[in-house]
Write a protein that holds these residues in place. Sequence first.
Motif, PDB file in Angstrom:
ATOM      1  N   ARG A  19      22.781  14.347  -5.667  1.00  0.00           N
ATOM      2  CA  ARG A  19      22.032  14.775  -6.847  1.00  0.00           C
ATOM      3  C   ARG A  19      20.567  14.945  -6.480  1.00  0.00           C
ATOM      4  O   ARG A  19      20.086  14.318  -5.529  1.00  0.00           O
ATOM      5  N   ARG A 168      20.443   8.872 -15.599  1.00  0.00           N
ATOM      6  CA  ARG A 168      20.121   9.458 -14.289  1.00  0.00           C
ATOM      7  C   ARG A 168      19.168   8.550 -13.513  1.00  0.00           C
ATOM      8  O   ARG A 168      19.362   8.287 -12.321  1.00  0.00           O
ATOM      9  N   VAL A 207      22.099  18.261 -14.488  1.00  0.00           N
ATOM     10  CA  VAL A 207      22.559  16.978 -13.969  1.00  0.00           C
ATOM     11  C   VAL A 207      23.986  16.683 -14.430  1.00  0.00           C
ATOM     12  O   VAL A 207      24.826  16.194 -13.670  1.00  0.00           O
TER      13      VAL A 207
END
Length: 364
Positions: A19, A168, A207
Amino acid sequence: MQQHDETEEGSADESTTGRPPISPLDPATGRAQELHDLLAGDEALTVVCHDNPDPDCLASALALSELAADAGIEDVVLCYGGDISHQQNRAFVNLLELDLEPFEPGLLSDRLVAFVDHSVPGENNDVPAETAIDVVIDHHPAESVEARFVDRREDAGATATILTEYVRALDLDLAGRLATALLFAIRRETLGFLRGVTAAEHEAAAVLHPYADAETLRRLASPPVTGATADALGTAIENREIRGAVCISHVGRTGERDALPQAADYLVELEGVGTAVVFGIVEDTIELSGRTTDSRVHIGEVLSDAFDDVGSAGGHREMSGGQVPLGLFADAATDERLVAFVEDIVTDRLVEGMNLPEDEADEG
């Protein structure tokens, strides 16, 4: 909570996480850790959804429950007031298998109490006004918001966007239903990234997208509509009045409260219409829903100015809602008389508040 090794620049290595890196200077990281630390100091949490919760509220509650579990809280209850009657909201709960309980005052005792997608006790919830709240995460306008932890961003397109930042930043597992819930909530709250959207919503979607279940998203986007909802929508279309660029309509007395915002969403798209307000009588309350695409109109302020002296109303620039108790008028002799009375009063307030033409426009 998982920890990442850091690169020389101080951020997690994308090649190991899969990520994009988050800067340690990102304010969301600090706020997320602050919330995590607060939750880690307790054993039980009640997440209170607002009355008649929508996907943004429900997804945010789910995300906060996951964050609480990561902080070590095993006893987490998600509760709500009102009804989950909108077909999309029911599908959201069922397809994502959310464990929800009706609100009761006992859920506030000896537990942390959190609000998501609303912020003030007694406003759009059944929580007593004097209740001390521990956590508030919201994106709606409000006054006198008090809690041990408050993150209220009126410029955010969705509360789910804020929770996505936290998830996140803390590197919680997005696999399974969490990413699907948050992504759908952001899409729905922004009408497919067309209403009240900011760059943060697009970043959050980027995301979430790799982890979301496409089939579940598709099913959530097109749930079956009940006959009663279709009837209410038809009534709103039939009763519409156009005054300038404003459409005012009502659905009479209905048990389909969630048909009101659906009708407002439809009517605001009519040619020549920039603002739509739809109202109806639900049990002993006048419910209102407003939408606008007119940059000159703040529909939240319009409804607040028109009805706050007799009920509660407000919201964002482009979307809003309100409730006005009927009081003694709830016992009117017939529904027909009551509906006519409510139509006159609500229409007059909107006409005066928005300085609209006294007569209905010719649509021909």
